[in-house]
Scaffold this motif. Structure first.
Motif, mmCIF file in Angstrom:
data_model
loop_
_atom_site.group_PDB
_atom_site.id
_atom_site.type_symbol
_atom_site.label_atom_id
_atom_site.label_comp_id
_atom_site.label_asym_id
_atom_site.label_seq_id
_atom_site.Cartn_x
_atom_site.Cartn_y
_atom_site.Cartn_z
ATOM 1 N N THR A 6 21.664 40.867 22.071
ATOM 2 C CA THR A 6 20.228 41.028 21.866
ATOM 3 C C THR A 6 19.754 42.380 22.379
ATOM 4 O O THR A 6 18.571 42.609 22.497
ATOM 5 C CB THR A 6 19.465 39.910 22.602
ATOM 6 N N THR A 7 20.692 43.252 22.669
ATOM 7 C CA THR A 7 20.345 44.571 23.163
ATOM 8 C C THR A 7 19.797 45.415 22.019
ATOM 9 O O THR A 7 20.455 45.595 21.010
ATOM 10 C CB THR A 7 21.573 45.276 23.774
ATOM 11 N N ALA A 8 18.588 45.904 22.183
ATOM 12 C CA ALA A 8 17.974 46.748 21.168
ATOM 13 C C ALA A 8 18.403 48.185 21.394
ATOM 14 O O ALA A 8 18.613 48.612 22.523
ATOM 15 C CB ALA A 8 16.461 46.634 21.241
ATOM 16 N N LYS A 9 18.530 48.919 20.314
ATOM 17 C CA LYS A 9 18.853 50.336 20.415
ATOM 18 C C LYS A 9 17.585 51.128 20.151
ATOM 19 O O LYS A 9 16.827 50.823 19.238
ATOM 20 C CB LYS A 9 19.938 50.703 19.415
ATOM 21 N N HIS A 10 17.342 52.119 21.002
ATOM 22 C CA HIS A 10 16.146 52.945 20.884
ATOM 23 C C HIS A 10 16.536 54.404 20.933
ATOM 24 O O HIS A 10 17.498 54.784 21.591
ATOM 25 C CB HIS A 10 15.167 52.656 22.031
ATOM 26 N N SER A 11 15.747 55.214 20.272
ATOM 27 C CA SER A 11 15.942 56.662 20.347
ATOM 28 C C SER A 11 15.386 57.153 21.679
ATOM 29 O O SER A 11 14.613 56.451 22.343
ATOM 30 C CB SER A 11 15.211 57.355 19.192
ATOM 31 N N LEU A 12 15.754 58.367 22.046
ATOM 32 C CA LEU A 12 15.261 58.946 23.288
ATOM 33 C C LEU A 12 13.742 59.037 23.273
ATOM 34 O O LEU A 12 13.080 58.716 24.258
ATOM 35 C CB LEU A 12 15.882 60.328 23.526
ATOM 36 N N SER A 13 13.162 59.432 22.157
ATOM 37 C CA SER A 13 11.697 59.545 22.090
ATOM 38 C C SER A 13 11.031 58.180 22.242
ATOM 39 O O SER A 13 9.963 58.073 22.841
ATOM 40 C CB SER A 13 11.257 60.222 20.786
ATOM 41 N N GLU A 14 11.649 57.120 21.730
ATOM 42 C CA GLU A 14 11.100 55.772 21.900
ATOM 43 C C GLU A 14 11.163 55.355 23.375
ATOM 44 O O GLU A 14 10.219 54.767 23.904
ATOM 45 C CB GLU A 14 11.863 54.757 21.048
ATOM 46 N N ILE A 15 12.251 55.674 24.025
ATOM 47 C CA ILE A 15 12.398 55.331 25.446
ATOM 48 C C ILE A 15 11.366 56.083 26.272
ATOM 49 O O ILE A 15 10.712 55.510 27.138
ATOM 50 C CB ILE A 15 13.831 55.626 25.932
ATOM 51 N N VAL A 16 11.182 57.364 26.001
ATOM 52 C CA VAL A 16 10.195 58.156 26.724
ATOM 53 C C VAL A 16 8.804 57.571 26.525
ATOM 54 O O VAL A 16 8.009 57.490 27.465
ATOM 55 C CB VAL A 16 10.253 59.642 26.289
ATOM 56 N N SER A 17 8.501 57.116 25.312
ATOM 57 C CA SER A 17 7.168 56.564 25.051
ATOM 58 C C SER A 17 6.949 55.232 25.761
ATOM 59 O O SER A 17 5.818 54.802 25.946
ATOM 60 C CB SER A 17 6.945 56.394 23.544
ATOM 61 N N MET A 18 8.016 54.560 26.188
ATOM 62 C CA MET A 18 7.908 53.289 26.897
ATOM 63 C C MET A 18 7.625 53.474 28.384
ATOM 64 O O MET A 18 7.289 52.515 29.073
ATOM 65 C CB MET A 18 9.204 52.479 26.753
ATOM 66 N N ARG A 19 7.786 54.687 28.884
ATOM 67 C CA ARG A 19 7.596 54.934 30.319
ATOM 68 C C ARG A 19 6.169 54.639 30.729
ATOM 69 O O ARG A 19 5.222 54.832 29.960
ATOM 70 C CB ARG A 19 7.959 56.364 30.661
ATOM 71 N N ASP A 20 6.016 54.189 31.937
ATOM 72 C CA ASP A 20 4.699 53.893 32.482
ATOM 73 C C ASP A 20 4.192 55.125 33.224
ATOM 74 O O ASP A 20 4.747 55.504 34.254
ATOM 75 C CB ASP A 20 4.806 52.702 33.444
ATOM 76 N N PRO A 21 3.132 55.752 32.734
ATOM 77 C CA PRO A 21 2.632 56.969 33.397
ATOM 78 C C PRO A 21 2.193 56.728 34.837
ATOM 79 O O PRO A 21 2.266 57.618 35.668
ATOM 80 C CB PRO A 21 1.443 57.401 32.539
#
Length: 93
Positions: A6-21
């Motif tokens: 169930t591991t989703a694959k994400h691009s680097l830009s998607e991962i960066v957008s998930m960060r909590d500011p």
């Protein structure tokens, strides 16, 4: 029975957008750690941990839940409890 990952694959830009500011800001606002001082490091003793062995272990559910309830690192804490037990009983042999 085969389990599908169930591991989703994400691009680097998607991962960066998930960060909590807010977490990023909390990191930036954190005070700088105080130096331990040169005398600490002159007298420090570094002990390299021994190897680890992977085991399959069946434990009582309430015991595992108790350790998990205290946050991340529950397996490390379980190992520390077992180590303390071993150390306490080494001289009894």
């Amino acid at each position: 029975m085969n389990k599908k990952s169930t591991t989703a694959k994400h691009s680097l830009s998607e991962i960066v957008s998930m960060r909590d500011p807010q977490e990023d800001q909390a990191y930036l606002d954190a005070p700088e750690a105080e130096s331990l001082g040169e005398s600490f490091w002159n007298n420090a003793r570094v002990v390299m941990p021994g190897g680890k062995t992977s085991v399959h272990l069946r434990l009582d559910t309430d015991v595992v839940e108790w350790f998990k309830a205290h946050g991340k690192g529950h397996l490390t804490r379980m190992n520390a409890v077992l180590r303390a037990y071993v150390e306490a009983h080494k001289h009894n042999r």
